[in-house]
Design a protein around this motif. Structure first.
Motif, PDB file in Angstrom:
ATOM      1  N   ASP A 250       8.617  14.757  -1.610  1.00  0.00           N
ATOM      2  CA  ASP A 250       8.172  16.020  -2.381  1.00  0.00           C
ATOM      3  C   ASP A 250       9.417  17.262  -2.419  1.00  0.00           C
ATOM      4  OD1 ASP A 250       5.367  17.222  -2.284  1.00  0.00           O
ATOM      5  OD2 ASP A 250       6.707  18.668  -0.423  1.00  0.00           O
TER       6      ASP A 250
ATOM      7  N   ILE B 200       9.471  10.338   2.429  1.00  0.00           N
ATOM      8  CA  ILE B 200       7.834  11.265   1.158  1.00  0.00           C
ATOM      9  C   ILE B 200       8.161  12.729   1.743  1.00  0.00           C
ATOM     10  CG2 ILE B 200       5.718  12.480   1.645  1.00  0.00           C
ATOM     11  CD1 ILE B 200       4.713   9.514   2.617  1.00  0.00           C
TER      12      ILE B 200
ATOM     13  N   VAL C  56       2.184   1.714  -3.594  1.00  0.00           N
ATOM     14  CA  VAL C  56       1.221   2.559  -5.088  1.00  0.00           C
ATOM     15  C   VAL C  56       1.187   3.895  -4.110  1.00  0.00           C
ATOM     16  CG1 VAL C  56      -1.541   2.432  -5.098  1.00  0.00           C
ATOM     17  CG2 VAL C  56      -0.189   0.310  -4.860  1.00  0.00           C
ATOM     18  N   TYR C  57       0.792   4.158  -2.537  1.00  0.00           N
ATOM     19  CA  TYR C  57       0.859   5.817  -2.463  1.00  0.00           C
ATOM     20  C   TYR C  57       1.583   6.671  -3.000  1.00  0.00           C
ATOM     21  CZ  TYR C  57       0.369  10.164   0.809  1.00  0.00           C
ATOM     22  OH  TYR C  57       0.704  11.207   0.919  1.00  0.00           O
ATOM     23  N   VAL C  58       2.925   6.071  -2.427  1.00  0.00           N
ATOM     24  CA  VAL C  58       4.272   6.843  -3.492  1.00  0.00           C
ATOM     25  C   VAL C  58       3.979   7.063  -4.578  1.00  0.00           C
ATOM     26  CG1 VAL C  58       6.568   7.465  -3.405  1.00  0.00           C
ATOM     27  CG2 VAL C  58       5.665   6.759  -1.690  1.00  0.00           C
TER      28      VAL C  58
ATOM     29  N   ILE D  92       1.375   6.994  -6.807  1.00  0.00           N
ATOM     30  CA  ILE D  92       0.701   7.689  -7.643  1.00  0.00           C
ATOM     31  C   ILE D  92       0.756   9.970  -6.907  1.00  0.00           C
ATOM     32  CG2 ILE D  92      -1.681   8.535  -7.019  1.00  0.00           C
ATOM     33  CD1 ILE D  92      -2.848   5.834  -6.392  1.00  0.00           C
ATOM     34  N   ARG D  93       1.255   9.509  -5.176  1.00  0.00           N
ATOM     35  CA  ARG D  93       1.725  10.743  -5.115  1.00  0.00           C
ATOM     36  C   ARG D  93       2.586  11.285  -6.574  1.00  0.00           C
ATOM     37  NH1 ARG D  93       2.743  13.083   1.188  1.00  0.00           N
ATOM     38  NH2 ARG D  93       3.243  15.273   0.188  1.00  0.00           N
TER      39      ARG D  93
ATOM     40  N   GLY E 192       8.510   4.840  -5.461  1.00  0.00           N
ATOM     41  CA  GLY E 192       8.061   3.712  -4.701  1.00  0.00           C
ATOM     42  C   GLY E 192       8.909   2.556  -5.070  1.00  0.00           C
TER      43      GLY E 192
ATOM     44  N   ARG F  38       3.652  10.661  -9.744  1.00  0.00           N
ATOM     45  CA  ARG F  38       3.575   9.703 -10.488  1.00  0.00           C
ATOM     46  C   ARG F  38       4.214  10.521 -11.626  1.00  0.00           C
ATOM     47  NH1 ARG F  38      -1.143  11.584  -8.689  1.00  0.00           N
ATOM     48  NH2 ARG F  38      -2.557  12.835  -9.862  1.00  0.00           N
TER      49      ARG F  38
ATOM     50  N   LEU G 269       1.149  -1.091  -0.114  1.00  0.00           N
ATOM     51  CA  LEU G 269       0.044  -0.053   0.009  1.00  0.00           C
ATOM     52  C   LEU G 269       1.041   1.633   0.215  1.00  0.00           C
ATOM     53  CD1 LEU G 269      -2.678  -1.100   2.591  1.00  0.00           C
ATOM     54  CD2 LEU G 269      -2.598  -1.007   0.057  1.00  0.00           C
ATOM     55  N   LEU G 270       1.961   1.072   0.852  1.00  0.00           N
ATOM     56  CA  LEU G 270       3.090   2.127   0.830  1.00  0.00           C
ATOM     57  C   LEU G 270       3.470   2.787  -1.110  1.00  0.00           C
ATOM     58  CD1 LEU G 270       5.186   2.088   4.278  1.00  0.00           C
ATOM     59  CD2 LEU G 270       3.296   3.962   4.057  1.00  0.00           C
TER      60      LEU G 270
ATOM     61  N   ASN H 171       8.120   8.469   6.432  1.00  0.00           N
ATOM     62  CA  ASN H 171       7.781   9.531   6.532  1.00  0.00           C
ATOM     63  C   ASN H 171       8.688  10.355   6.024  1.00  0.00           C
ATOM     64  OD1 ASN H 171       6.085  12.371   7.669  1.00  0.00           O
ATOM     65  ND2 ASN H 171       8.353  12.062   9.110  1.00  0.00           N
TER      66      ASN H 171
END
Length: 299
Positions: A209, A205, A145-147, A149-150, A160, A152, A142-143, A202
Motif C-alpha cells: 500500500d 499489504i 486473489v485479494y492482493v 485485485i487490490r 500477489g 492491480r 484467496l490471499l 498484514n
C-alpha cells in the motif's frame, strides 16, 4: 545517514532463508516429523489430579497395562492439571479400566480422575491432515486473489505472487520449528500456520500500500520507490513485531516453567513465525516484486 538498500541486498536475505531451510531439511531427514494422534491416529488418555502423582510409579503402571509404547507427560487442559498418555494404536476398554483401577489404588494420594479417553483411527487422522492442508492452500489462493485485485494498478499478479513466496517462506519456517525442536504436529500446528499467514500478509499489504502511494507521487525507479516505502514502514514493523514477540515470549516462558507442553507447541512456533513474517515482508516480498517488474521492463 545512509539507508539500507533492501532491493540490492535481496541475495543476502535469500541466503539467510536458504540456510535456515537447509537446516530444517537436514533435521527433517535425520529426526523425521513427529505427528500427534490427531494426524496419525492412536489413543490418548487424560487423568486430572489433585496432587502431582509419582510419575515413575504412574509410568510403570501405564506400561504394565497399556504396553511399552505409552508416552506420558504432565500437561494443562481447560485450566486443569492433567497426566496425558499417548499410544500409537488402539486399546480395549478393559485395558483402560485396568489402568484406572490400578492408578486409583496405588496413587490414591494424588486424587487421580479419568477425564477423557479418545481413540482415532489412522485413516481418520490422515483425512484430518489432508483437510488442514487443503484449508491452508485455499487460504493462500484467496490471499493471492485479494492482493492481485487490490494492487492491480501496480501489477497485481506479480504483487500477489511475491506475497505468496513470502508466505510460503513463513509457513516453512513454522513447520521446521516443529521439526527442529521435536514438537508434535497437532491442531496447534494448523492454528500457528493460519495465524502466521495472517500476520505476515498484514505486513506485506501495508508495504505494498505504501509502494502504491509513493509510486503515484514519484517517477523514481522502482527500486528507489520500494526502498523508500520499506523505510517508511520500518519503524512500525519493528515496534509491532517486538511488542508481539514480547507478549508471546512471556507466554512461552510461563508455559516452560509450568511444563505446559500444549502451550509451548503453540507459543514457540508462533514466536519464530512472527519474526519470520516481518523478515519476509521487509526483505523478500518487495524486493522480489521489483526484480519481477524489472524483468518485465516496467519503468
Amino acid at each position: 545517514m545512509k539507508k539500507y538498500d533492501f532491493v540490492a541486498n535481496l541475495p543476502k536475505a535469500l541466503m539467510i532463508s536458504a540456510a535456515i531451510m537447509v537446516l530444517g531439511l537436514l533435521c527433517n531427514v535425520i529426526f523425521g516429523t513427529q505427528m500427534d494422534i490427531s494426524f496419525k491416529g492412536g489413543t490418548q488418555i487424560r487423568y486430572s489430579y489433585e496432587a502431582e502423582p509419582n510419575m515413575d510409579k504412574f509410568e510403570e503402571l501405564a506400561k504394565k497395562h497399556l504396553g511399552s509404547e505409552a508416552q506420558i507427560k504432565l500437561d494443562e487442559v481447560n485450566n486443569k492439571q492433567v497426566v496425558s498418555i499417548t499410544l500409537p494404536g488402539e486399546i480395549s476398554p478393559d485395558q483402560s479400566q485396568a489402568l484406572t483401577d490400578a492408578a486409583e489404588k496405588d496413587l490414591k494420594d494424588a486424587g487421580l480422575k479419568l477425564e477423557t479417553s479418545n481413540t482415532l483411527s489412522a485413516s481418520m487422522g490422515t483425512k484430518f491432515l489432508l483437510r488442514c492442508l487443503l484449508a491452508l492452500g485455499l487460504a493462500a489462493v484467496l490471499l493471492i486473489v485479494y492482493v492481485g485485485i487490490r494492487f492491480r494498478n501496480i501489477g497485481g499478479i506479480p504483487a500477489g505472487v511475491s506475497a505468496l513466496i513470502a508466505l510460503i517462506h513463513d509457513l516453512l519456517i513454522v513447520y521446521f520449528t516443529f521439526v527442529i525442536f521435536g514438537l508434535n504436529l497437532n491442531d496447534n500446528f494448523v492454528a500457528v500456520m493460519l495465524t502466521t499467514l495472517g500476520y505476515s500478509l498484514n505486513d506485506t499489504i501495508v508495504i505494498f500500500d505504501r509502494i502504491r502511494t509513493l509510486r503515484r507521487r514519484s517517477d523514481a525507479p522502482l527500486a528507489e520507490v520500494v526502498n523508500d516505502s520499506l523505510h517508511h514502514v520500518l519503524r512500525r514493523t519493528i515496534v509491532t513485531t517486538v511488542t508481539t514477540c514480547l507478549a508471546i515470549l512471556a507466554v512461552l516462558v510461563v508455559a516452560l516453567v509450568m511444563h505446559v507442553d500444549s502451550i509451548v507447541s503453540f507459543a514457540l512456533p508462533m514466536l519464530l513465525g512472527a519474526i519470520s513474517g516481518s523478515f519476509s515482508s521487509l526483505f523478500l516480498s518487495g524486493p522480489i516484486w521489483v526484480r519481477w517488474m524489472n524483468r518485465k521492463g516496467v519503468k
